[in-house]
Design an enzyme around this catalytic site. Structure first.
Site, PDB file in Angstrom:
ATOM      1  CG  ASP A  97      -0.055  -0.103   2.569  1.00 42.92           C
ATOM      2  OD1 ASP A  97       1.147   0.083   2.539  1.00 42.92           O
ATOM      3  OD2 ASP A  97      -0.840  -0.533   3.661  1.00 42.92           O
ATOM      4  CD  GLU A 119       0.553  -6.650   3.305  1.00 41.94           C
ATOM      5  OE1 GLU A 119       0.426  -5.447   3.205  1.00 41.94           O
ATOM      6  OE2 GLU A 119       1.265  -7.248   4.063  1.00 41.94           O
ATOM      7  CD  GLU A 133       0.382   4.584   4.591  1.00 43.37           C
ATOM      8  OE1 GLU A 133      -0.658   5.234   5.011  1.00 43.37           O
ATOM      9  OE2 GLU A 133       1.494   4.940   4.755  1.00 43.37           O
ATOM     10  CG  HIS A 214       6.166   4.467   9.968  1.00 43.64           C
ATOM     11  ND1 HIS A 214       5.424   4.568   8.763  1.00 43.64           N
ATOM     12  CD2 HIS A 214       6.292   3.060   9.984  1.00 43.64           C
ATOM     13  CE1 HIS A 214       4.760   3.451   8.335  1.00 43.64           C
ATOM     14  NE2 HIS A 214       5.446   2.521   9.182  1.00 43.64           N
ATOM     15  NE  ARG A 216       3.422  11.153   3.642  1.00 39.04           N
ATOM     16  CZ  ARG A 216       4.603  10.556   3.632  1.00 39.04           C
ATOM     17  NH1 ARG A 216       4.877   9.509   4.077  1.00 39.04           N
ATOM     18  NH2 ARG A 216       5.443  11.155   2.604  1.00 39.04           N
ATOM     19  CG  HIS A 246      10.433   5.482   9.915  1.00 38.43           C
ATOM     20  ND1 HIS A 246      10.720   6.518   9.065  1.00 38.43           N
ATOM     21  CD2 HIS A 246       9.964   4.543   9.315  1.00 38.43           C
ATOM     22  CE1 HIS A 246      10.214   6.065   7.794  1.00 38.43           C
ATOM     23  NE2 HIS A 246       9.688   4.943   7.831  1.00 38.43           N
TER      24      HIS A 246
END
Ligand code: UD1
Ligand code: UDP
Length: 373
Positions: A97, A119, A133, A214, A216, A246
């Site tokens: 994604d 996936e 995503e 991490h 967003r 990260h």
């Protein structure tokens, strides 16, 4: 001979696509397999390539400091053009994604290749979470010709969207293939520099919490809340916290600003995949917003607090090993403290589960493509 192009760009895609690359490469009679990395990530991608000893055939080398979604998306699509025109793959494989997934999927579609999505079918149906995503995987689902779903639940999502059933194969998640491959390697790590470093920062006989984060949608206030919670847990319980941070600057800044200099919180660089698995095994509890870690932890019997309000991976939540806590500082502190002190609750949550596969996902994908006309 079928021409296969496997495309990935970030750490988690690399971890989960490497077993598939290896599986295709085992059969060089039926497949001409090439690997293209966009290098949406650089250092964190190279760590994985080095571990799996994969040398990409094509490397777009795109990562820029603090990159944005607009230019990343267009650079990937434009960058893929020459590669697709020169190699002319029959199948283009993308995973998951990320922006690499979505943009390489579109580029593969433009080239006329059959697009295969690994996936496939994970959904929250909330296009803002995870951002971007959720939309990346929905778009990839539209352009894909074949959908390799990790679980029955993800297949059902695709059926509900009118995807033809004969285009979907439930394989398990390749993350379990990766985990099994790596657990063997981890045994050979004793004495390795990274492990020796980790041993030097771990206090024996004290509970250890492993943290990663991490997302967003958590940048800004979400991360401030997360850091406040971790600080409070460290100060009130005395537990040790290790946090491989990260490399995204929107994560690095708040984390180092708020948590730097606290004795029992160790902020370290991202770890290689086998070293991270070693560290998961040493930990009592994992606090994360990562997708991959949510899938790995149940196989290792480690309870996870997920710093998200919603998840596209409901299987471990249903099994009881994963608990959603969002980025609410009070809730993170409350649940972490409870798990550290309530032995009975901890034992229930750390029961071993394997909802994401049996380690044979890549084999199933390759077998399917071999027999596909
Ligand atoms: C990306 C994916 C996210 C995935 C995550 C896994 C998108 C939009 N985001 O998020 O879905 O879950 O990777 O980790 O596809 N950086 C480095 N070195 C690295 C990697 C990143 O310095 O090896 C820094 C760079 O400044 C880069 C920034 O992090 O510009 C952001 O990278 P990006 O891939 O855009 O976003 P992530 O937060 O890593
Ligand atoms: N991981 C790693 N080193 C680290 C932290 C995580 O190798 O320091 C691995 C972890 O085992 C998992 C994957 O990276 O397989 C998760 O990646 P990330 O959290 O970046 O992305 P997400 O899974 O959320 O997309």
């Amino acid at each position: 001979m079928k021409k296969i192009l496997v495309v990935f760009g970030t750490r988690p895609e690399a971890i989960k696509m490497a077993p598939l690359v290896k599986e295709f490469q085992k059969n060089s009679v039926d497949f001409d397999t090439k690997v293209c990395v966009t290098a949406q990530h650089r250092e964190m991608l190279d760590q994985v390539l080095e571990f799996y000893e994969i040398e990409p055939d094509f490397d777009l080398d795109l990562m820029k400091p603090n990159q944005n979604l607009y230019s990343l998306t267009s650079d990937i699509i434009v960058g893929m053009k020459t590669i697709l025109e020169d190699f002319q793959p029959d199948y283009v494989f993308v995973h998951g994604d990320t922006t690499t997934t979505m943009a390489a999927g579109i580029a593969g579609f433009y080239s006329g290749a059959q697009v295969c999505h690994i996936e496939a079918g994970l959904r929250t149906y909330n296009k803002r979470a995870p951002f971007p995503e959720e939309l990346n995987r929905q778009i990839t689902g539209r352009v894909a010709d074949y959908h390799f779903s990790p679980t029955i639940t993800s297949k059902q999502n695709l059926l509900q969207e009118n995807t033809s059933e004969d285009r979907i194969l439930v394989t398990g998640n390749t993350v379990i293939d990766a985990l099994m491959f790596s657990v063997e390697k981890v045994k050979q790590l004793e004495g390795n520099q990274e492990i020796e470093f980790l041993k030097s920062i771990i206090t024996p006989n004290r509970d250890l919490i492993l943290v990663t984060g991490h997302r967003r949608e958590n940048h800004g206030q979400g991360f401030l809340n997360i850091c406040t919670a971790l600080k409070e847990i460290a100060e009130t319980t005395g537990v040790q916290i290790i946090y491989p941070v990260h490399l995204n600057p929107n994560v690095q800044k708040p984390v180092y600003d708020i948590l730097g200099g606290i004795d029992n919180i160790k902020l370290i660089d991202p770890l290689s995949y086998p070293a991270f698995i070693w560290l998961m095994n040493q930990s009592k509890l994992i606090i994360t917003d990562s997708g991959g870690v949510q899938e790995e932890a149940p196989s290792l019997g480690k309870p996870v607090l997920v710093m998200r309000d919603t998840t596209e991976r409901p299987e471990a939540v249903e099994a009881g090993t994963v608990l959603l806590v969002g980025t609410n500082a009070n809730l993170i502190v409350k649940e972490a403290t409870s798990l550290l002190s309530d032995h009975h609750r901890y034992e229930k949550m750390s029961a071993l589960h394997n909802p994401y596969g049996d380690g044979k996902a890549s084999e199933r994908v390759v077998e399917f493509i071999l027999n596909n006309n």
